[in-house]
Design a protein around this motif. Structure first.
Motif, PDB file in Angstrom:
ATOM      1  N   GLU A 108      20.548  45.705 -17.922  1.00  0.00           N
ATOM      2  CA  GLU A 108      20.275  46.652 -16.846  1.00  0.00           C
ATOM      3  C   GLU A 108      18.772  46.684 -16.558  1.00  0.00           C
ATOM      4  OE1 GLU A 108      20.212  51.508 -16.156  1.00  0.00           O
ATOM      5  OE2 GLU A 108      20.703  50.649 -18.121  1.00  0.00           O
ATOM      6  N   LYS A 109      18.417  46.771 -15.285  1.00  0.00           N
ATOM      7  CA  LYS A 109      17.006  46.846 -14.900  1.00  0.00           C
ATOM      8  C   LYS A 109      16.749  48.149 -14.158  1.00  0.00           C
ATOM      9  CE  LYS A 109      16.271  41.835 -14.524  1.00  0.00           C
ATOM     10  NZ  LYS A 109      15.873  40.712 -13.631  1.00  0.00           N
ATOM     11  N   GLU A 110      15.927  48.988 -14.743  1.00  0.00           N
ATOM     12  CA  GLU A 110      15.512  50.226 -14.083  1.00  0.00           C
ATOM     13  C   GLU A 110      14.340  49.931 -13.140  1.00  0.00           C
ATOM     14  OE1 GLU A 110      16.920  53.081 -14.202  1.00  0.00           O
ATOM     15  OE2 GLU A 110      18.018  53.293 -16.092  1.00  0.00           O
ATOM     16  N   PRO A 111      14.151  50.717 -12.083  1.00  0.00           N
ATOM     17  CA  PRO A 111      14.999  51.848 -11.695  1.00  0.00           C
ATOM     18  C   PRO A 111      16.195  51.404 -10.878  1.00  0.00           C
ATOM     19  CG  PRO A 111      13.122  51.692 -10.221  1.00  0.00           C
ATOM     20  CD  PRO A 111      12.941  50.592 -11.224  1.00  0.00           C
ATOM     21  N   ASN A 112      17.362  51.928 -11.236  1.00  0.00           N
ATOM     22  CA  ASN A 112      18.587  51.694 -10.470  1.00  0.00           C
ATOM     23  C   ASN A 112      19.399  52.975 -10.394  1.00  0.00           C
ATOM     24  OD1 ASN A 112      19.350  51.757 -13.177  1.00  0.00           O
ATOM     25  ND2 ASN A 112      20.979  50.228 -12.928  1.00  0.00           N
ATOM     26  N   ASN A 113      18.675  54.108 -10.265  1.00  0.00           N
ATOM     27  CA  ASN A 113      19.295  55.424 -10.346  1.00  0.00           C
ATOM     28  C   ASN A 113      19.863  55.921  -9.016  1.00  0.00           C
ATOM     29  OD1 ASN A 113      16.795  55.252 -12.290  1.00  0.00           O
ATOM     30  ND2 ASN A 113      18.277  56.589 -13.285  1.00  0.00           N
ATOM     31  N   THR A 114      19.565  55.211  -7.931  1.00  0.00           N
ATOM     32  CA  THR A 114      20.081  55.609  -6.628  1.00  0.00           C
ATOM     33  C   THR A 114      20.731  54.406  -5.953  1.00  0.00           C
ATOM     34  OG1 THR A 114      17.957  55.166  -5.573  1.00  0.00           O
ATOM     35  CG2 THR A 114      18.352  57.422  -6.343  1.00  0.00           C
TER      36      THR A 114
END
Length: 461
Positions: free
Chosen positions: A14-20
């Motif tokens: 997983e690669k942040e940011p992926n919060n939206t």
């Protein structure tokens, strides 16, 4: 619940940011397994991939099966933000869904914790792809020393939908683990019941008292609650048996503990259709058992249905119909055991004694990590219904997590009786608390803890 071991698909982190949604991590190659984490409270992870018309995509979360506290909710959306599918609990607390696009286009995946919780140990593995996946089998058991043909149901299986299984001669715990695989599938294993008495598969249609299947005693009937195509009413299976006046009989469903989604209910009816006995709709156990003593010689009916009126390929069951004899069952509630090196942990084992058996039950813990042993004699004494075992990990115990089994043995009327204990976990469904069977109890050893459990054999006055 089915145990699941993943094959090596392309694996990424997983690669942040992926919060939206607008920052969704783009997945360019399928199939793929994403290793991710819900880092904090209210964390939501988004992913995006290109869907192709006519392909059936499988999306599966593995978290609870990795001992992660992450309780997943998985949602699939189209490019316009319309919800296409959603999954909460499917394989235990892990989500699973499938979708077949009608057009090419971007698909968005939202993954979050049900309670919006997170932290360093809230890890998950999310697999996405048009991959084969076996989700259920039928039957879910067979006769020892026989060859059983097993149907496999799921997605993207092609023509590989049956498997011939040779059952062992010495399945002394009445259960084995069956691998139901596709050549390109993830490796999925299913618990599989094994009996020593005559058994067969049900004959449909058997939905009414006017058209029942027949049931001999003793025997095991392999059935499935599955409505006919286009049916608007829940499926009900009806079996006719011959009862003898004063003969105490036992009817028991084995389903949930073998990975079925069925929450079975049992009804005993006379020839006029009147209910003579039935299981408790409010019982905490998903698999039900009922005793019945006919008042007269003649034909009677046993009726099986799902508590919630549901059904399908993943609602199989085994119905045991036997005379009542002295016996026992074992359960324990600590489905996940953890201890540090040099520490101890208790294990509460409960015996349900049946039809007058009051003798001792010898317990055997199988699959303990190296360096883990029991400090208390593993026996439920005669006249007792439970025992607290104490597991001890020495300072050199192996640091690992692995499945284990608890087996109970007794000699009853010169018969050698062996049963595997059922691990239970408390779950909520439709505002009801249920002790759901857990297929794969685990035991883990960590580095030494700050707090150590002591054990004193002195009696407290």
């Amino acid at each position: 619940m089915r145990h699941h071991e993943e094959l090596e698909y392309n694996e990424i982190a997983e690669k942040e940011p992926n919060n939206t949604r607008d920052k969704a991590q783009e997945i360019s190659t399928l199939p793929v397994t994403i290793t991710g984490r819900s880092d904090s409270a209210e964390d939501v992870d988004w992913y995006k991939f290109k869907g192709q018309k006519g392909q059936t995509y499988v999306l599966e979360v593995v978290a609870s099966r990795l001992e992660s506290p992450f309780d997943s909710v998985l949602t699939l959306q189209d490019a316009q933000g319309h919800e296409l599918a959603i999954s909460d609990d499917y394989f235990g607390a892990d989500s699973f869904l499938t979708y077949t696009p009608k057009t090419d286009g971007d698909l968005y995946v939202q993954l979050r914790d049900l309670r919006f919780q997170g932290g360093g140990n809230y890890i998950y593995r999310l697999t996405i792809g048009a991959i084969p996946r076996v989700t259920s089998i039928f039957p879910i058991g067979g006769l020892a020393r026989s060859t059983t043909n097993v149907e496999k149901h799921g997605y993207n299986l092609g023509s590989n939908t049956t498997q011939s299984v040779v059952l062992p001669k010495d399945a002394i715990t009445n259960r084995i683990t069956l691998g139901a695989t596709h050549p390109d599938d993830t490796l999925t294993t299913f618990p599989f019941g094994v009996s020593e008495i005559y058994e067969r598969n049900e004959n449909e249609p058997n939905d009414t008292l006017a058209h029942p299947d027949t049931l001999s005693i003793p025997s095991v009937m392999n059935g499935r609650i599955k409505p006919a195509p286009n049916s608007k009413t829940p499926d009900v299976d009806v079996f006719k048996f011959t009862g003898k006046k004063g003969q105490k009989l036992v009817f028991e469903i084995e389903a949930h503990r073998l990975g079925s989604r069925l929450e079975g209910q049992i009804y005993i009816r006379n020839q006029q259709g009147n209910i003579l006995a039935q299981t408790d709709d409010n019982a905490r156990e998903a698999d039900q058992r009922i005793e019945f003593t006919p008042s007269d010689n003649g034909d009677y009916f046993v009726q099986i249905r799902d508590l919630y009126g549901k059904g399908g390929d993943d609602y199989p069951y085994r119905l045991f119909a036997t005379e009542a004899t002295p016996d026992f069952r074992l359960t324990f509630s600590q489905d996940r055991l953890w201890m540090g090196q040099g520490n101890r942990t208790p294990l509460h084992v409960v015996a349900t004694r049946l039809n007058g058996y009051n003798g001792e039950i010898v317990l055997d813990l199988q699959g303990l990590p190296k360096g883990v042993s029991t400090l208390v004699n593993p026996v439920i004494p005669a006249g007792r219904n439970d025992v607290f075992l104490v597991l001890n990990a020495d300072m050199g115990a192996s640091i690992q997590v692995q499945p284990f089994r608890l087996v109970g043995r007794a000699t009853i009327d010169k018969r050698r009786i062996v049963h595997e204990a059922q691990a239970l976990e408390t779950t909520q469904r439709d505002n009801n608390t249920t002790n759901a069977p857990r297929e794969l109890p685990t035991i883990g050893v960590t580095e030494p803890l700050d707090m150590v459990l002591g054990l004193s054999m002195e009696k407290i006055a």
